[in-house]
Design an enzyme around this catalytic site. Structure first.
Site, mmCIF file in Angstrom:
data_model
loop_
_atom_site.group_PDB
_atom_site.id
_atom_site.type_symbol
_atom_site.label_atom_id
_atom_site.label_comp_id
_atom_site.label_asym_id
_atom_site.label_seq_id
_atom_site.Cartn_x
_atom_site.Cartn_y
_atom_site.Cartn_z
ATOM 1 N N ARG A 10 18.077 6.964 -15.552
ATOM 2 C CA ARG A 10 18.323 7.648 -16.805
ATOM 3 C C ARG A 10 17.071 8.409 -17.197
ATOM 4 N NH1 ARG A 10 19.772 4.442 -22.319
ATOM 5 N NH2 ARG A 10 17.608 3.806 -22.121
ATOM 6 N N ASP A 44 14.403 -3.468 -20.489
ATOM 7 C CA ASP A 44 14.751 -2.647 -19.323
ATOM 8 C C ASP A 44 15.058 -3.569 -18.144
ATOM 9 O OD1 ASP A 44 14.391 -1.184 -16.805
ATOM 10 O OD2 ASP A 44 13.805 0.478 -18.096
ATOM 11 N N THR A 93 16.262 12.896 -22.129
ATOM 12 C CA THR A 93 17.615 13.396 -22.427
ATOM 13 C C THR A 93 18.631 12.255 -22.464
ATOM 14 O OG1 THR A 93 18.153 13.660 -20.097
ATOM 15 C CG2 THR A 93 17.089 15.531 -21.194
ATOM 16 N N ASP A 145 13.175 -2.986 -14.749
ATOM 17 C CA ASP A 145 11.760 -3.388 -14.840
ATOM 18 C C ASP A 145 11.621 -4.901 -14.838
ATOM 19 O OD1 ASP A 145 10.836 -0.820 -14.855
ATOM 20 O OD2 ASP A 145 10.489 -0.720 -17.020
HETATM 21 C C1 PRP Z 1 19.407 1.305 -16.608
HETATM 22 C C2 PRP Z 1 20.618 0.462 -16.296
HETATM 23 C C3 PRP Z 1 21.729 1.476 -16.296
HETATM 24 C C4 PRP Z 1 21.276 2.457 -17.349
HETATM 25 C C5 PRP Z 1 22.061 2.202 -18.592
HETATM 26 O O1 PRP Z 1 18.969 1.963 -15.485
HETATM 27 O O2 PRP Z 1 20.514 -0.244 -15.109
HETATM 28 O O3 PRP Z 1 21.917 2.108 -15.056
HETATM 29 O O4 PRP Z 1 19.887 2.196 -17.607
HETATM 30 O O5 PRP Z 1 21.789 3.167 -19.559
HETATM 31 P P1 PRP Z 1 22.871 4.223 -20.012
HETATM 32 O O6 PRP Z 1 24.148 3.484 -20.216
HETATM 33 O O7 PRP Z 1 22.318 4.772 -21.282
HETATM 34 O O8 PRP Z 1 22.984 5.282 -18.949
HETATM 35 P P2 PRP Z 1 17.664 2.900 -15.517
HETATM 36 O O9 PRP Z 1 18.064 4.314 -15.798
HETATM 37 O O10 PRP Z 1 16.637 2.297 -16.405
HETATM 38 O O11 PRP Z 1 17.197 2.893 -14.004
HETATM 39 P P3 PRP Z 1 16.583 1.683 -13.166
HETATM 40 O O12 PRP Z 1 17.705 0.669 -12.959
HETATM 41 O O13 PRP Z 1 16.163 2.321 -11.885
HETATM 42 O O14 PRP Z 1 15.442 1.096 -13.952
HETATM 43 N N1 URA Z 2 18.813 0.354 -19.713
HETATM 44 C C1 URA Z 2 18.254 -0.878 -19.761
HETATM 45 O O1 URA Z 2 17.798 -1.402 -18.726
HETATM 46 N N2 URA Z 2 18.210 -1.509 -20.952
HETATM 47 C C2 URA Z 2 18.693 -0.975 -22.079
HETATM 48 O O2 URA Z 2 18.634 -1.615 -23.146
HETATM 49 C C3 URA Z 2 19.265 0.320 -22.014
HETATM 50 C C4 URA Z 2 19.319 0.949 -20.815
#
Ligand code: PRP
Ligand code: URA
Length: 208
Positions: free
Chosen positions: A103, A199, A107, A202
């Site tokens: 994400r 997150d 944006t 993370d």
């Molecule tokens: C996190 C999570 C989802 C997304 C959710 O991934 O695992 O994929 O955010 O958010 P949204 O519903 O607002 O799209 P992230 O983009 O942090 O990537 P990552 O798993 O690589 O840390």
């Molecule tokens: N992605 C995450 O990992 N946590 C949140 O709370 C929102 C998006």
């Protein structure tokens, strides 16, 4: 919310509390997430159709069962990976595809960077795994991705859902049912789920 099933189980409630705790370190976070995934896999597969077969015990032949459709597990990278082993514990015969999305934190729109799927995607039951459904942007984009690859029977499995994310999925993909352990209150201005668990990627991989 008609497109949402909250899996109500004491073991999930206990384990979600461990994941929410900011003092839980990555190693414990991963183990707990895997345990949660197995409980969720049990519930998400409850209505799967079976095909009758015969099995030979050491004593005689009797009726047995196999799952009639192939199961394809698709984690959304990265955080969806935390669910995979727990699902495979219960569904060892499943195929595994991958879709990589992150994400854009300004944006809040999803950016795709990788995908690879088994040939059976279009015929099987797809369990799309992502522990967080926040704005719903990533989840909805992952479903669109899968549908463009001809996937038809998609179930979205998450751990923490927000009302916004559930509404967005219903708007964009009314045919996709969501299974979650909890439905949280709201998103903050940065698109994080409240109370949430932070997150997920993370916390699984120790990259805070
Ligand atoms: C996190 C999570 C989802 C997304 C959710 O991934 O695992 O994929 O955010 O958010 P949204 O519903 O607002 O799209 P992230 O983009 O942090 O990537 P990552 O798993 O690589 O840390
Ligand atoms: N992605 C995450 O990992 N946590 C949140 O709370 C929102 C998006």
């Amino acid at each position: 919310m008609s497109n949402l099933t909250i899996i109500d189980h004491p073991l999930l409630k206990r384990d979600v509390t461990i994941l929410r705790d900011k003092n839980t370190k990555s190693a414990a976070f991963r183990i707990t997430l895997r345990r949660i995934a197995s409980v969720m896999a049990f519930e998400v597969t409850r209505d799967l159709k079976l095909r009758a077969t015969r099995v030979r015990t050491p004593l005689e032949s009797t009726r047995g069962y196999v799952i009639s459709k192939e199961i394809v597990i698709v984690p959304v990278l990265r955080a969806g990976l935390g669910f995979v082993e727990g699902f495979l514990d219960l569904l060892p015969e499943a195929k595994v595809g991958h879709v990589g999305l992150y994400r854009n934190e300004e944006t809040l729109e999803p950016v795709d960077y990788y995908s690879r799927f088994p040939a059976s995607l279009s015929k099987g039951i797809v369990l799309l795994l992502d522990p967080m459904l926040a704005t719903g942007g990533s989840g909805a984009a992952a479903v669109t991705f899968l549908k463009n690859k001809k996937a038809k029977r998609i179930r979205f499995v998450t751990l923490v859902a927000s009302p916004e994310g559930v509404r967005r999925m219903r708007r964009e993909h009314p045919d996709v049912h969501i299974y979650s352990a909890v439905l949280d209150r709201e998103l903050n201005r940065r698109g994080y789920i409240l109370p949430g668990l932070g997150d997920a990627g993370d916390r699984i991989f120790g990259t805070e």
